[in-house]
Design a protein around this motif. Structure first.
Motif, PDB file in Angstrom:
ATOM      1  N   GLU A 104       0.923  -1.316   0.042  1.00  0.00           N
ATOM      2  CA  GLU A 104       0.076   0.160  -0.054  1.00  0.00           C
ATOM      3  C   GLU A 104       0.677   1.319   0.106  1.00  0.00           C
ATOM      4  O   GLU A 104       0.607   2.118  -0.597  1.00  0.00           O
ATOM      5  N   PRO A 359     -19.170   3.955  12.472  1.00  0.00           N
ATOM      6  CA  PRO A 359     -18.412   5.147  12.267  1.00  0.00           C
ATOM      7  C   PRO A 359     -17.216   5.089  11.672  1.00  0.00           C
ATOM      8  O   PRO A 359     -16.660   3.938  11.426  1.00  0.00           O
ATOM      9  N   SER A 360     -16.721   6.269  10.829  1.00  0.00           N
ATOM     10  CA  SER A 360     -15.527   6.250  10.109  1.00  0.00           C
ATOM     11  C   SER A 360     -14.326   5.624  10.897  1.00  0.00           C
ATOM     12  O   SER A 360     -14.315   6.057  12.198  1.00  0.00           O
ATOM     13  N   GLY A 361     -13.579   4.794  10.708  1.00  0.00           N
ATOM     14  CA  GLY A 361     -12.499   4.187  11.252  1.00  0.00           C
ATOM     15  C   GLY A 361     -12.785   3.077  12.459  1.00  0.00           C
ATOM     16  O   GLY A 361     -11.783   2.657  13.023  1.00  0.00           O
ATOM     17  N   SER A 362     -13.927   2.587  12.378  1.00  0.00           N
ATOM     18  CA  SER A 362     -14.351   1.662  13.200  1.00  0.00           C
ATOM     19  C   SER A 362     -14.093   0.308  12.705  1.00  0.00           C
ATOM     20  O   SER A 362     -14.107  -0.711  13.635  1.00  0.00           O
ATOM     21  N   GLY A 363     -13.367   0.095  11.607  1.00  0.00           N
ATOM     22  CA  GLY A 363     -12.912  -1.167  11.217  1.00  0.00           C
ATOM     23  C   GLY A 363     -13.654  -1.756   9.986  1.00  0.00           C
ATOM     24  O   GLY A 363     -13.488  -3.212   9.786  1.00  0.00           O
ATOM     25  N   LYS A 364     -14.552  -1.287   9.481  1.00  0.00           N
ATOM     26  CA  LYS A 364     -15.443  -1.929   8.401  1.00  0.00           C
ATOM     27  C   LYS A 364     -14.846  -2.422   7.289  1.00  0.00           C
ATOM     28  O   LYS A 364     -14.885  -3.510   7.243  1.00  0.00           O
ATOM     29  N   SER A 365     -13.790  -1.302   6.945  1.00  0.00           N
ATOM     30  CA  SER A 365     -13.322  -1.773   5.440  1.00  0.00           C
ATOM     31  C   SER A 365     -12.159  -2.883   6.038  1.00  0.00           C
ATOM     32  O   SER A 365     -11.864  -3.850   5.010  1.00  0.00           O
ATOM     33  N   HIS A 517     -21.706   3.975   6.149  1.00  0.00           N
ATOM     34  CA  HIS A 517     -21.730   4.776   7.505  1.00  0.00           C
ATOM     35  C   HIS A 517     -23.373   4.898   8.086  1.00  0.00           C
ATOM     36  O   HIS A 517     -23.407   4.849   9.297  1.00  0.00           O
TER      37      HIS A 517
END
Ligand SMILES: Nc1ncnc2c1ncn2[C@@H]1O[C@H](COP(=O)(O)OP(=O)(O)OP(=O)(O)O)[C@@H](O)[C@H]1O
Length: 564
Positions: A104, A359-365, A517
């Motif tokens: 990455e 929420p953004s940054g919670s680890g979904k991706s 989201h």
């Protein structure tokens, strides 16, 4: 390291040996080109010089020198091209298994290793070692000749060659090595900077950050320039010393030698003729630190063990619809202290339609990337079809599970080329069907070239929403058994989102995980799982609701009605 590189260069050695022979013979012809006229001058004093013979010999020597130089270059380049191809193939073989999870951050650095560093190692092997060996053989022969002429002559010539071959190339060695290291590092940083500028050109323009980025590039260039100047200074000193020592050797031979003056004259001519051979030592000394630094970086990539690799004996996925299970997973990104996911569990039954909110940054991706084994969890398991993904061949897993992300990268080519990227045997009828499901068929049909319409990587003619839908169609075209949509319809209007959901609903055997989201983006799902903020806390914080078998460290909500 040298031994390892020599092994890599093994197939090139026969060509290099032939190139060495040609170089030694060519240098010998160069020595003779000066020594023969000197000998001719001595003979002419006695008045019995055959001028025609001398001319024939000199012309033959000059012609031979030219032919031998050509042969040396031809054979050296033959070896070089083999070597460069082989080194690049090894490089790509090592890099491919690292993608995507471990590549990455450093695409610019890798590009610089693939291009510049491999060139440097190749130049060292194919164009530096041969001249360096010849630099030992030819002056060695002239030295032996000098000792046969007389001990003083031998000592003078040996001393001269030692100064020219061992002392001059070492002048400023430390400064040169420092400059070489610095230059490599700065060039890699410049490559990385330019790669980022190209990838982020739209953002840079939108942020009006051109000047800032150019100023940063200027800084990097200035630093590289300082290293280049330091290295140039050392080279200039060596070049100057390289002019001094042959002249001093000639004067010493003429002044100190005890043999007959004509012999010393011919010998002096031979020393001047052999001196160019020693410039290769200087090139060798200059390129050795560069080549070693480049080789270290190159071998470093070859030695990188992919964190994610195919199992030795892969398991087979069961037939039919596939359930997905994340079981007590803990994961932290390499180099990061805090885990992104800690003791996270969730269940998606076969044919389930589950929304993952948070929420953004919670680890979904991150969960999506674990499903595709871009990374492996440090604790816990990810199961697809009841099989731990680590036990599946990566190809099988990635054929079964398709991920569509918010940003779609398209390849240059036609719409059909893009659809066939993951499904090479896709028929046109299947392509249209995938486009229908992704609500893109009308847009493609409206184009005069239809499926043959060209899209560039930057896809200027496609809107963000159309790009997303083409990405979705590309995933659907592979007929995946599990579909993960990671904000993949975020650019779509409400009606298009609904049409896409209905199309997915028409594939009853598909298991779908939709990441978003907001709850309104996932209407119509069987179940909604909410991830809490980052880092996800330990199981002590579970609510009674979380203890449901479907999810841990994630809250399950009731199905949301199809509301659009
Ligand atoms: N490649 C990476 N290396 C290091 N840390 C990362 C990397 N990718 C993500 N992270 C970290 O992991 C956290 C979770 O990222 P992730 O993309 O999974 O969150 P998300 O819930 O999908 O967020 P969003 O909704 O904004 O896409 C981020 O806050 C970031 O700090």
């Amino acid at each position: 390291m040298i031994r390892r590189l020599a092994r890599i260069a093994l197939p090139a050695w026969p060509w290099l040996a032939a190139s060495l022979l040609a170089r030694v013979a060519g240098l010998a012809a160069g020595v003779a080109l000066l020594a023969v006229p000197a000998w001719g001058a001595v003979v002419a004093v006695d008045g019995d010089l055959d001028v025609v013979l001398l001319a024939v010999v000199l012309v033959s020597l000059a012609a031979a020198k030219g032919v031998l130089r050509y042969l040396e270059q031809f054979l050296g380049h033959r070896a070089a091209f083999d070597l460069i191809a082989d080194m690049r193939l090894r490089f790509y073989d090592a890099v491919v298994p690292l993608a995507p999870g471990e590549l990455e951050a450093d695409s610019g650095t890798l590009a610089s290793i693939a291009a510049r560093d491999i060139d440097r190692v190749e130049v060292f092997f194919a164009h530096t070692i041969v001249p360096a060996l010849a630099a030992v053989l030819v002056p060695g022969a002239v030295t032996a000749w000098a000792f046969l002429t007389g001990p003083v002559e031998g000592a003078v010539v040996l001393g001269a060659f030692l100064v020219g071959g061992a002392v001059v190339p070492l002048l400023g060695r430390r400064a040169s090595a420092r400059a070489a290291r610095g230059l490599l590092a700065e060039r890699a940083a410049i490559a990385q900077h330019v790669a980022e500028d190209v990838a982020g050109r739209a953002e840079i323009r939108a942020l009006h950050a051109e000047e800032t980025r150019l100023a940063a590039l200027d800084d990097l260039s200035a630093r590289a320039g300082r290293h280049l100047r330091a290295s140039g200074l050392v080279q200039a000193q060596r070049a100057f010393a390289g002019l001094l020592w042959p002249s001093a050797a000639v004067l010493a031979l003429l002044a100190l030698g005890a043999a007959a003056p004509e012999h010393r004259l011919v010998l002096a001519a031979a020393v001047i003729g052999a001196a160019p051979a020693l410039t290769a030592v200087e090139a060798f000394a200059r390129s050795l630190p560069l080549a070693l630094a480049a080789a270290r970086r190159y071998l470093g990539v070859l030695d990188r063990v992919p964190a994610v690799a195919d199992p030795v004996r892969p398991s087979v996925l069961p037939e039919g619809p596939l359930p997905v299970r994340v079981d007590a997973v803990r994961f932290r990104y390499p180099g990061s202290d805090a885990p992104v996911l800690d003791d996270v569990s969730l269940d998606v039954p076969a044919r389930g339609r589950v929304a993952l909110l948070g929420p953004s940054g919670s680890g979904k991706s991150t969960i999506a990337s674990l499903l595709l084994r871009v990374h492996d969890p440090e604790h816990g398991r990810v199961l697809v079809g009841g099989v731990d993904v680590r036990d599946l061949a990566l190809g099988d897993l990635r054929r079964a599970v398709a991920l569509v992300e918010q940003r779609t990268v398209l390849v240059s080519g036609t719409v059909l080329d893009n659809l066939r990227l993951g499904a090479p045997r896709l028929t046109e009828a299947e392509a249209w069907s995938a486009l229908e499901d992704a609500s893109l068929a009308d847009d493609v049909r409206a184009h005069p070239d239809g499926l043959d319409a060209r899209v560039a990587e930057d896809a200027l003619s496609l809107s963000g929403g159309q790009r997303q839908r083409l990405g979705l169609a590309r995933a659907l075209a592979r007929r995946p058994r599990v579909l993960v949509l990671d904000e993949a319809t975020s650019h779509q209007d409400v009606l298009t989102q609904r049409a896409i959901r209905l199309a997915i609903a028409k594939r009853p055997d598909l298991t779908a995980v939709v990441i978003a989201h907001r709850a309104d983006a996932v209407a119509g799902m069987d179940r909604v799982i909410r991830l809490r903020g980052r880092p996800v806390r330990s199981r002590k914080t579970l609510t009674p609701h979380d203890r449901a078998p479907q999810a841990r460290n994630a809250d399950c909500a009731a199905p949301t009605p199809e509301g659009d």
